[in-house]
Structure formats: structure tokens, C-alpha cells
Design a protein around this motif. Structure first.
Motif, PDB file in Angstrom:
ATOM      1  N   VAL A 189      -9.876  -4.666  40.533  1.00  0.00           N
ATOM      2  CA  VAL A 189      -9.750  -4.641  41.708  1.00  0.00           C
ATOM      3  C   VAL A 189      -8.401  -5.050  42.147  1.00  0.00           C
ATOM      4  CG1 VAL A 189     -10.750  -6.719  42.446  1.00  0.00           C
ATOM      5  CG2 VAL A 189     -10.431  -4.883  44.109  1.00  0.00           C
ATOM      6  N   ALA A 190      -7.503  -4.432  42.661  1.00  0.00           N
ATOM      7  CA  ALA A 190      -6.037  -4.747  43.037  1.00  0.00           C
ATOM      8  C   ALA A 190      -5.716  -4.325  44.613  1.00  0.00           C
ATOM      9  CB  ALA A 190      -5.165  -4.251  42.076  1.00  0.00           C
ATOM     10  N   GLY A 191      -4.662  -5.035  45.094  1.00  0.00           N
ATOM     11  CA  GLY A 191      -4.225  -4.395  46.501  1.00  0.00           C
ATOM     12  C   GLY A 191      -3.017  -5.221  46.661  1.00  0.00           C
ATOM     13  N   ILE A 192      -2.341  -4.353  47.663  1.00  0.00           N
ATOM     14  CA  ILE A 192      -0.928  -4.912  48.487  1.00  0.00           C
ATOM     15  C   ILE A 192      -1.096  -5.403  49.691  1.00  0.00           C
ATOM     16  CG2 ILE A 192       0.244  -3.070  47.061  1.00  0.00           C
ATOM     17  CD1 ILE A 192       0.205  -1.199  49.317  1.00  0.00           C
ATOM     18  N   SER A 193      -0.399  -6.423  49.826  1.00  0.00           N
ATOM     19  CA  SER A 193      -0.754  -6.975  51.381  1.00  0.00           C
ATOM     20  C   SER A 193      -2.021  -7.449  51.958  1.00  0.00           C
ATOM     21  CB  SER A 193      -0.111  -6.266  52.426  1.00  0.00           C
ATOM     22  OG  SER A 193       0.358  -6.702  53.692  1.00  0.00           O
ATOM     23  N   MET A 194      -2.691  -6.963  52.786  1.00  0.00           N
ATOM     24  CA  MET A 194      -3.973  -7.086  53.447  1.00  0.00           C
ATOM     25  C   MET A 194      -4.964  -6.694  51.988  1.00  0.00           C
ATOM     26  SD  MET A 194      -6.187  -5.330  56.352  1.00  0.00           S
ATOM     27  CE  MET A 194      -6.394  -3.616  55.362  1.00  0.00           C
ATOM     28  N   GLY A 195      -4.775  -5.851  51.522  1.00  0.00           N
ATOM     29  CA  GLY A 195      -5.169  -5.333  50.043  1.00  0.00           C
ATOM     30  C   GLY A 195      -5.323  -6.568  48.920  1.00  0.00           C
ATOM     31  N   GLY A 196      -4.211  -7.098  49.035  1.00  0.00           N
ATOM     32  CA  GLY A 196      -4.046  -7.930  47.846  1.00  0.00           C
ATOM     33  C   GLY A 196      -4.878  -9.502  48.227  1.00  0.00           C
ATOM     34  N   PHE A 197      -5.122  -9.789  49.349  1.00  0.00           N
ATOM     35  CA  PHE A 197      -6.221 -10.527  49.832  1.00  0.00           C
ATOM     36  C   PHE A 197      -7.561 -10.024  49.734  1.00  0.00           C
ATOM     37  CE2 PHE A 197      -9.115 -11.260  53.225  1.00  0.00           C
ATOM     38  CZ  PHE A 197      -9.744 -12.735  53.018  1.00  0.00           C
ATOM     39  N   GLY A 198      -7.611  -8.731  50.079  1.00  0.00           N
ATOM     40  CA  GLY A 198      -9.068  -8.324  49.940  1.00  0.00           C
ATOM     41  C   GLY A 198      -9.570  -8.058  48.361  1.00  0.00           C
ATOM     42  N   ALA A 199      -8.548  -8.071  47.272  1.00  0.00           N
ATOM     43  CA  ALA A 199      -8.800  -8.003  46.065  1.00  0.00           C
ATOM     44  C   ALA A 199      -9.275  -9.551  45.471  1.00  0.00           C
ATOM     45  CB  ALA A 199      -7.644  -7.670  45.282  1.00  0.00           C
ATOM     46  N   MET A 200      -8.483 -10.345  45.973  1.00  0.00           N
ATOM     47  CA  MET A 200      -8.910 -11.751  45.480  1.00  0.00           C
ATOM     48  C   MET A 200     -10.151 -12.083  46.128  1.00  0.00           C
ATOM     49  SD  MET A 200      -6.807 -13.234  43.493  1.00  0.00           S
ATOM     50  CE  MET A 200      -5.146 -12.793  42.632  1.00  0.00           C
ATOM     51  N   HIS A 201     -10.316 -11.607  47.429  1.00  0.00           N
ATOM     52  CA  HIS A 201     -11.741 -12.050  48.203  1.00  0.00           C
ATOM     53  C   HIS A 201     -12.835 -11.368  47.628  1.00  0.00           C
ATOM     54  CE1 HIS A 201     -14.098 -13.209  51.387  1.00  0.00           C
ATOM     55  NE2 HIS A 201     -14.391 -11.923  51.763  1.00  0.00           N
ATOM     56  N   TYR A 202     -12.700 -10.098  47.249  1.00  0.00           N
ATOM     57  CA  TYR A 202     -13.848  -9.386  46.658  1.00  0.00           C
ATOM     58  C   TYR A 202     -14.228  -9.932  45.000  1.00  0.00           C
ATOM     59  CZ  TYR A 202     -14.178  -5.666  50.018  1.00  0.00           C
ATOM     60  OH  TYR A 202     -13.940  -4.896  51.204  1.00  0.00           O
ATOM     61  N   ALA A 203     -13.013 -10.263  44.518  1.00  0.00           N
ATOM     62  CA  ALA A 203     -13.361 -10.760  43.129  1.00  0.00           C
ATOM     63  C   ALA A 203     -13.938 -12.135  43.158  1.00  0.00           C
ATOM     64  CB  ALA A 203     -11.975 -10.944  42.427  1.00  0.00           C
ATOM     65  N   GLN A 204     -13.730 -13.026  44.097  1.00  0.00           N
ATOM     66  CA  GLN A 204     -14.476 -14.231  44.336  1.00  0.00           C
ATOM     67  C   GLN A 204     -15.793 -14.306  44.838  1.00  0.00           C
ATOM     68  OE1 GLN A 204     -11.353 -16.323  46.911  1.00  0.00           O
ATOM     69  NE2 GLN A 204     -10.246 -17.096  44.927  1.00  0.00           N
ATOM     70  N   ARG A 205     -15.995 -13.351  45.732  1.00  0.00           N
ATOM     71  CA  ARG A 205     -17.384 -13.042  46.257  1.00  0.00           C
ATOM     72  C   ARG A 205     -18.285 -12.309  45.245  1.00  0.00           C
ATOM     73  NH1 ARG A 205     -19.414 -14.792  50.941  1.00  0.00           N
ATOM     74  NH2 ARG A 205     -20.233 -12.818  51.287  1.00  0.00           N
ATOM     75  N   ARG A 206     -17.805 -11.294  44.443  1.00  0.00           N
ATOM     76  CA  ARG A 206     -18.528 -10.807  43.517  1.00  0.00           C
ATOM     77  C   ARG A 206     -17.820 -10.983  41.868  1.00  0.00           C
ATOM     78  NH1 ARG A 206     -21.972  -7.309  46.225  1.00  0.00           N
ATOM     79  NH2 ARG A 206     -22.820  -6.949  44.340  1.00  0.00           N
TER      80      ARG A 206
END
Length: 362
Positions: A174-191
Motif C-alpha cells: 500500500v502506497a500513497g501521496i499526500s492524504m494517501g501517504g497518511f492513509g498508506a501508513m495508517h492502513y499498514a499500522q492498523r492491519r
């Protein structure tokens, strides 16, 4: 000596040409491979997703779905590698690529996303300000906002059911830019059980009170106030006013953002920099510019947040890959160090081959 009339010769030539054309039309043509769709492949509904349409080709298409988890309709863009239809036994790892704010899957036209021959890329809709989370308040004018459930519990199994994926942790990034960069880290940390690799490109990786500027930028997207992560990051050309309608409360996402008597605890729980230990065993990549040292540039504040995340990783003695390209000098031909697509395009040029190698080694 007899002569052949010119008019009769032309008529005879026309007849010959017509006969040849008829023979060509009548000749058998190669049959299309029935295993290769002539347009978007037919996918099966499931996991709470109902398809309402699809457009594109056999290797790049967008499926639009509805779900009770998030209001409105949502496009999911899918890029298959060129040889996907050649070998029906081969399975592919998947990159889930998360866009920024306010933007959409349709605008993620980075050349590197089309360069891979060994993996599938899926770009789900994250909304203009969904923030890749299940909102605390589901009763706002924006309607249901369970983005985490939509992406992790619906989109991922929907893709695994319909495409030849490596349906395991070792086959997902999972990877992302800007808001998606936060989202990528958030998802990987959550799951963390879902992903083998995670990458953030100019992501807001510190939502603690130590990065209050970033926290308030998120609030600006909720309340439809000027400011935030817009910069020149989106297809709006930098003018994001009106992009986040309808406006919702500052508390809608993670509760109160104000650090008083621990009422901001949900913001701290969602802060990636504070929870890097959850990424143990996952390949971590972080890219950031400096905004050329300009405090008016979103990237200036993003760099500080990313350095906090890096400091956390160093304190934990965890491995990671970090690129701080400063003002963009030497980082591609279109990167100026600010919060924009020119820098992210180069981030992906660097990241995609690295991800392919990680998948191959995994």
C-alpha cells in the motif's frame, strides 16, 4: 493490328479490383482469443460492493461501485500488467495506490504506475477528504464515511476474488501521496497482517500536537476552510476552495482536534509517527521534499512531520528507506521540492522498481 478500347480496359480493371476486394472480405480472419476480454473484464459483485458500471480496456479499466459503508458512488481504477491475459495460471502481487486530497483515481496518471510487467495496481476512490479512516461521526451531511472498512474489508477481497492475485500479505503493498501517504501508513499500522510493503510520498505522517499545523490542515478539509494540503497537489490547480463540500464539523473525523484534557486521543491514536513499531516486518519507504524552505508551502510542514516519523524509526532501530529530496534539485526534471505531482512522479520512478524487486524476493 487490333487495339483494345480504353473504356473497356478501365471497366475490366474495375471488375478485377472489385472481385479481389470481395475475396479479401470472404477470406477467413484470425479469431479473437476468447480468453481475452474485448473490453473491461466482467467482475462479480461481493463483499458488500455492487457494481454499477465499468469502462476502459482489458488491461486498464475503472469499475464504479456502491457500498453502504461510504455514501455515493466510488470508482476503482485497475491497471493490469501487459501479459496478464497470456498465462491463465500466473498470479500477481498487488499495489494499492491511494490518491491525495482533493483528487480522484482518474487523475493518477503517473507513468511509473503503468510501467510494471509483474504486478497489478489498484487505485480506489478515497474521496476529496475521506482521510482513509472510519469517521467518528457517521451522521454528518457527508453521509456514511467508513473508508477503512470500504478499502480493507471490501475492496481487497473483491479484487482477490475477481483477479489472479497473490492473495496474501507477501503479495500486497500500500502506497500513497499526500492524504494517501497518511492513509498508506495508517492502513499498514492498523492491519499489518495485510501488507508486506508500505510507502508514503509527501504524507502527513505526524498528526500529534507537535505537528499542529498538519492537524489543522486536515481540519480545514473537514470544515471547507481555506488552506490544507492543496498547494498544487490536485487537479484543481491549487484552488481547493469548495472542493470539500458539504462542510462538516472539525470533530467529524477523529473527534476534537484540540489538545486539552486528552480529548484529542483519537488524533493521537491515528498519528503514524507515534506507532511506527506496528510496522515491524514491513518494508517502509518515505519520500519528502522541503518546500524549498518556504513556510507557505505545504511540503515545508510535511518534511517536519516525516522527520518525526524517521526519528521514531531510528529510536526503534527499525529498517527503512528514506528520501529527502529537499528543493528537488537532481530529483527528476519536474520536481521543485514542493507538494506537487512533478515530485511524486519521480518518487514513483524510484519506488516501483524497488517494489517489484521486493515482491520478487518475498
Amino acid at each position: 493490328m487490333s487495339s483494345f478500347p480504353v473504356g473497356r480496359g478501365l471497366r475490366a480493371w474495375a471488375v478485377l479490383v472489385a472481385a479481389a476486394a470481395l475475396l479479401m472480405l470472404a477470406a477467413p480472419r484470425p479469431l479473437a482469443d476468447p480468453s481475452v476480454p474485448q473490453g473491461p473484464p466482467v467482475l462479480t459483485d461481493g463483499h458488500g460492493l455492487t457494481q454499477i458500471g465499468s469502462v476502459g480496456t482489458a488491461t486498464e479499466f475503472t469499475v464504479t461501485v456502491t457500498t453502504v459503508q461510504v455514501a455515493k458512488q466510488h470508482p476503482i481504477r485497475i491497471i493490469l500488467p501487459p501479459g496478464y491475459w497470456d498465462d491463465p495460471a500466473r498470479r500477481y502481487p498487488v499495489l494499492y495506490f491511494l490518491h491525495g486530497s482533493p483528487d480522484s483515481p482518474a487523475n493518477q496518471n503517473y507513468p511509473a504506475l503503468h510501467s510494471s510487467t509483474s504486478m497489478i495496481t489498484v487505485i480506489p476512490d478515497g474521496g476529496p477528504r475521506g482521510w482513509y479512516a472510519n469517521w467518528r461521526d457517521q451522521n454528518t451531511a457527508a453521509g456514511a464515511q467508513n473508508w477503512e472498512t470500504f478499502h480493507l474489508d471490501q475492496v481487497i477481497p473483491f479484487i482477490d476474488d475477481n483477479l489472479r492475485t497473490v492473495a496474501a500479505k507477501r503479495g500486497r503493498a500500500v502506497a500513497g501521496i499526500s492524504m494517501g501517504g497518511f492513509g498508506a501508513m495508517h492502513y499498514a499500522q492498523r492491519r499489518p497482517e495485510l501488507f508486506a510493503e508500505v510507502a508514503s510520498m509527501s504524507g502527513g505522517l505526524d498528526l500529534s500536537a507537535a505537528s499542529m499545523g498538519l492537524r489543522l490542515a486536515v481540519v480545514a478539509s473537514l470544515t471547507n476552510a481555506p488552506g490544507g494540503f492543496c498547494g498544487s497537489s490536485s487537479s484543481t490547480g491549487g484552488d481547493c476552495t469548495g472542493s470539500y463540500t458539504p462542510a462538516v464539523s472539525s470533530d467529524a473525523l477523529f473527534g476534537s482536534p484540540y489538545p486539552v484534557f486528552n480529548i484529542d486521543r483519537l488524533w493521537n491514536e491515528a498519528d503514524p509517527a507515534a506507532h511506527m513499531s506496528r510496522l515491524a516486518g514491513i518494508g517502509i519507504s518515505i519520500y519528502t521534499g522541503s518546500g524549498a524552505g518556504d513556510p507557505l508551502s505545504p511540503e515545508y510542514w510535511i518534511e517536519g512531520a516525516n522527520k518525526h516519523a524517521r526519528d521514531s524509526l531510528n529510536a526503534l532501530r527499525m529498517p527503512y528507506y528514506y528520501v529527502g529530496y529537499g528543493n528537488g534539485a537532481g530529483w527528476g526534471t519536474r520536481c521543485d521540492g514542493h507538494h506537487n505531482a512533478g515530485c511524486w512522479a519521480q518518487d514513483l520512478v524510484d519506488y516501483i522498481p524497488r517494489l517489484e524487486r521486493a515482491f520478487a524476493a518475498g
